[in-house]
Design an enzyme around this catalytic site. Structure first.
Site, mmCIF file in Angstrom:
data_model
loop_
_atom_site.group_PDB
_atom_site.id
_atom_site.type_symbol
_atom_site.label_atom_id
_atom_site.label_comp_id
_atom_site.label_asym_id
_atom_site.label_seq_id
_atom_site.Cartn_x
_atom_site.Cartn_y
_atom_site.Cartn_z
ATOM 1 N N GLY A 69 -4.243 -21.316 21.258
ATOM 2 C CA GLY A 69 -5.020 -20.165 20.808
ATOM 3 C C GLY A 69 -4.507 -18.900 21.469
ATOM 4 N N GLY A 70 -5.399 -17.936 21.572
ATOM 5 C CA GLY A 70 -5.025 -16.647 22.162
ATOM 6 C C GLY A 70 -4.589 -16.783 23.607
ATOM 7 N N GLY B 62 30.254 -1.376 17.321
ATOM 8 C CA GLY B 62 28.944 -1.111 17.931
ATOM 9 C C GLY B 62 28.625 -2.116 19.021
ATOM 10 N N ALA B 63 29.169 -3.331 18.878
ATOM 11 C CA ALA B 63 28.896 -4.369 19.874
ATOM 12 C C ALA B 63 29.538 -4.000 21.224
ATOM 13 C CB ALA B 63 29.402 -5.715 19.387
HETATM 14 C C1 HXC Z 1 -15.116 -26.504 27.049
HETATM 15 C C2 HXC Z 1 -13.551 -28.151 27.145
HETATM 16 C C3 HXC Z 1 -12.639 -27.365 26.417
HETATM 17 C C4 HXC Z 1 -13.065 -26.080 26.006
HETATM 18 C C5 HXC Z 1 -11.689 -29.219 26.879
HETATM 19 N N1 HXC Z 1 -12.918 -29.283 27.406
HETATM 20 N N2 HXC Z 1 -11.513 -28.058 26.263
HETATM 21 N N3 HXC Z 1 -14.769 -27.721 27.455
HETATM 22 N N4 HXC Z 1 -14.310 -25.692 26.352
HETATM 23 N N5 HXC Z 1 -12.276 -25.275 25.324
HETATM 24 C C6 HXC Z 1 -13.473 -30.387 28.176
HETATM 25 C C7 HXC Z 1 -13.750 -31.619 27.344
HETATM 26 O O1 HXC Z 1 -15.006 -31.551 26.776
HETATM 27 C C8 HXC Z 1 -13.650 -32.719 28.382
HETATM 28 O O2 HXC Z 1 -14.840 -32.746 29.127
HETATM 29 C C9 HXC Z 1 -12.581 -32.213 29.312
HETATM 30 O O3 HXC Z 1 -12.501 -30.806 29.107
HETATM 31 C C10 HXC Z 1 -11.223 -32.816 29.040
HETATM 32 O O4 HXC Z 1 -10.944 -32.704 27.656
HETATM 33 P P1 HXC Z 1 -10.510 -33.929 26.763
HETATM 34 O O5 HXC Z 1 -10.697 -33.529 25.354
HETATM 35 O O6 HXC Z 1 -11.175 -35.173 27.232
HETATM 36 O O7 HXC Z 1 -8.978 -34.025 27.140
HETATM 37 P P2 HXC Z 1 -7.739 -34.429 26.227
HETATM 38 O O8 HXC Z 1 -8.091 -35.641 25.417
HETATM 39 O O9 HXC Z 1 -6.583 -34.506 27.126
HETATM 40 O O10 HXC Z 1 -7.552 -33.230 25.190
HETATM 41 C C11 HXC Z 1 -7.201 -31.955 25.657
HETATM 42 C C12 HXC Z 1 -7.346 -30.881 24.542
HETATM 43 C C13 HXC Z 1 -8.783 -30.989 23.954
HETATM 44 C C14 HXC Z 1 -6.287 -31.159 23.478
HETATM 45 C C15 HXC Z 1 -7.070 -29.540 25.180
HETATM 46 O O11 HXC Z 1 -9.712 -30.964 25.026
HETATM 47 C C16 HXC Z 1 -9.099 -29.873 23.044
HETATM 48 O O12 HXC Z 1 -8.687 -29.892 21.865
HETATM 49 N N6 HXC Z 1 -9.890 -28.904 23.531
HETATM 50 C C17 HXC Z 1 -10.327 -27.799 22.742
HETATM 51 C C18 HXC Z 1 -9.208 -26.875 22.509
HETATM 52 C C19 HXC Z 1 -9.664 -25.643 21.833
HETATM 53 O O13 HXC Z 1 -9.844 -25.599 20.605
HETATM 54 N N7 HXC Z 1 -9.920 -24.560 22.648
HETATM 55 C C20 HXC Z 1 -10.379 -23.346 22.153
HETATM 56 C C21 HXC Z 1 -9.087 -22.619 21.721
HETATM 57 S S1 HXC Z 1 -9.415 -21.034 21.154
HETATM 58 P P3 HXC Z 1 -15.348 -34.069 29.840
HETATM 59 O O14 HXC Z 1 -16.661 -33.689 30.442
HETATM 60 O O15 HXC Z 1 -15.446 -35.083 28.761
HETATM 61 O O16 HXC Z 1 -14.316 -34.435 30.867
HETATM 62 C C22 HXC Z 1 -9.144 -20.129 22.468
HETATM 63 C C23 HXC Z 1 -9.350 -18.711 22.182
HETATM 64 C C24 HXC Z 1 -8.743 -17.908 23.263
HETATM 65 O O17 HXC Z 1 -8.842 -20.543 23.512
HETATM 66 C C25 HXC Z 1 -8.679 -16.506 22.778
HETATM 67 C C26 HXC Z 1 -8.067 -15.624 23.812
HETATM 68 C C27 HXC Z 1 -7.869 -14.256 23.306
#
Ligand code: HXC
Length: 512
Positions: free
Chosen positions: A168-169, A402-403
């Protein structure tokens, strides 16, 4: 409560923070071929030097009810080879290293303090992105980090190390820093993951193919370094830091001088007699720089150029070179970006630039034109013109059109320009030139093939040498290739007191 009882509470709280997300999650991290945030910091910093800051920062203000100790990130400072460096390392074992308000504030503190004291910042990313439960507070947190990355740019070196997911961002904080390192198979960067891509465009792609280390080092150019595993990555971070000054007001560190890995005699035969044959420019660089000191940036991207850092007589320099072995060393869109970025980094941080030129021109082609080779190539012209660090250019062979200018000719304010006797400095190569200026003559000749050959040879004899440019004062001296290192060492000494400034302005408007 006695002091001892208070100390016991402190010990327990500290132990909770140190334990992060607990043993089960730490084991999962290890099983995935990854170290924990604390292990990474311990391996990177000199033993016992790391001091954590904001140890007990937390969303929860009742210290007895803390759910997420460390809030998914560890920040602080310490030393690497005795030099001060700041770090923040996201802790995937705590809420997946996701970024909420306090997590962001901890990173911002690290960046603010590093700016204040003038020390590089290393950011280790291993995070699920914005902490979903914290909504816009998380988004604002990213914004606060982006702002600081930008303000710190050119003041302190910033290195991003991707050691897990970065999506993401969130990818834009690394993208705003000076260097991105990635680890093969365990780190990914993308704006939208494979599932979203499948749903929107129908494309099938794995996480690694979409945003893994190989993709970003070889295809997109987003990353600058690729490591086989985390130990290799940590070794590369230490190596990179060894070339950098702590901030823009300091010079890079100096080291004991070492003789080059290749003998000076090899420079007599490195350039093939046949002008159409390629050669490895690293064989020139390694005969000039201290043995083992060439450290390439973007080694796997736009391989028609070689850029990086090295030491000459113990002094850190930035290296920029054409690579005649790939695309004949032509400048294309990607290599223009690669070179321009390296010039600007060196100029920000007082690192003299040594340019090795063997360039037949900009790469011709419809795709290059459509892709905007004009605006990309312009970045090189702009970056070299703008740079005020010592600039030394060595022309080993071709320097056309130019290079020639884009690779830091005298007009772009190279301070010292040397040419080897094999240099060919002209508006264009002999073949192209006779096609333009002798087209009629060739067409009307009795034997056009023979006529063409003869005209090419005439042109080569007249123009494809370093002496016309020397006569005009564009070349300081034509040198025996074996003298290259010695002449560069002398030029660096001469330019060590260089003072040059440009008109004051808010900022320039580099072509993008
Ligand atoms: C809250 C989160 C989290 C999140 C993971 N966790 N991502 N909690 N917010 N964004 C937590 C899970 O619930 C889990 O908690 C623990 O972290 C580990 O995650 P798992 O899923 O068990 O790990 P894994 O299987 O290795 O997968 C990792 C992952 C997946 C691929 C990163 O967690 C995932 O898809 N997360 C969401 C990604 C996402 O969409 N993020 C938002 C992106 S948008 P527990 O308690 O079970 O251990 C963004 C916008 C930013 O970031 C903008 C900036 C300008």
């Amino acid at each position: 409560m006695s002091m001892q009882e208070k100390l016991d509470i402190l010990s327990k709280l500290r132990a909770d923070v140190t334990a992060g997300g607990g043993q089960k999650r730490i084991d999962k991290q290890h099983d995935g071929g990854k170290y924990t945030a604390r292990e990474r910091i311990a391996k990177l910093f000199d033993e016992g030097s790391f001091k954590e800051i904001d140890v007990f920062a937390n969303t929860e203000i009742d210290y007895r009810a803390v759910k997420n100790p460390n809030e998914g990130v560890i920040g602080g400072y310490g030393t690497i080879s005795g030099r001060k460096v700041y770090i923040f390392a996201q802790d995937f074992t705590v809420v997946g290293g996701s970024l909420g308000r306090v997590h962001a504030a901890k990173i911002c503190k690290v960046l603010d303090m590093a700016m204040k004291v003038g020390a590089p910042v290393i950011g280790i990313c291993d995070s699920g992105g914005a902490r979903i439960q914290e909504g816009v507070d998380a988004l604002d947190g990213y914004g606060q980090i982006f702002y600081r990355n930008t303000i710190a740019s050119g003041v302190i070196p910033q290195i991003s190390v991707i050691m897990g997911p970065c999506a993401g961002g969130a990818v834009y904080s690394p993208a705003l820093t000076d260097f991105i390192m990635m680890v093969q198979n365990t780190s990914q960067m993308f704006i939208t993951g494979p599932l979203v891509i499948k749903a929107t465009t129908g494309e099938d792609v794995s996480q690694e193919a979409l945003g893994g280390a190989a993709t970003h080092n070889q295809v997109s150019g987003v990353a600058h370094f690729m490591a086989a595993n985390e130990d290799d990555c940590i070794a590369q971070i230490k190596a990179l830091v060894s070339y950098l000054p702590l901030n823009n007001l300091e010079d890079p560190p100096t080291y004991p001088a070492v003789e080059p890995a290749l003998a000076q005699e090899t420079l007599l035969t490195v350039v093939p007699d046949d002008a159409n044959k390629g050669y490895d420019i690293r064989n020139v660089i390694n005969a000039v720089v201290d043995a083992g000191s060439l450290f390439e940036v973007h080694q796997y991207y736009a391989t028609n150029g070689v850029v990086g850092f090295a030491r000459i007589n113990g002094q850190v320099v930035g290296i920029i070179a054409n690579q005649p072995r790939v695309l004949a060393g032509c400048l294309d869109i990607n290599v223009s970006d690669k070179i321009a970025k390296q010039i600007r980094f060196c100029d920000c941080f007082n690192i003299p630039i040594i340019t090795f030129m063997d360039v037949p021109g900009f790469l011709p082609g419809v795709q290059q034109e459509y892709g905007g080779i004009i605006r990309h190539g312009a970045k090189m012209l702009y970056a070299y013109s703008e740079a005020t660090v010592p600039k030394i250019t060595i022309i080993t062979r071709k320097a056309y059109g130019g290079a020639y200018l884009a690779m830091c000719a005298a007009a772009l304010r190279a301070d010292t320009t040397f040419a080897w006797p094999s240099a060919e400095i002209a508006v264009m190569g002999p073949e192209g030139a006779v096609n333009v200026i002798n087209r009629k003559e060739i067409a009307e000749a009795e034997n056009p093939i023979e006529k063409r050959k003869q005209l090419v040879q005439d042109y080569r004899d007249r123009f494809a040498n370093p002496y016309i440019a020397s006569a005009r004062g564009f070349i300081e001296d034509v040198i025996d290739p074996r003298e290259t290192r010695e002449r560069i060492i002398n030029a660096l000494w001469n330019l060590s007191t260089k003072r040059e400034s440009r008109p004051k302005k808010k900022h320039g408007n580099i072509p993008m």
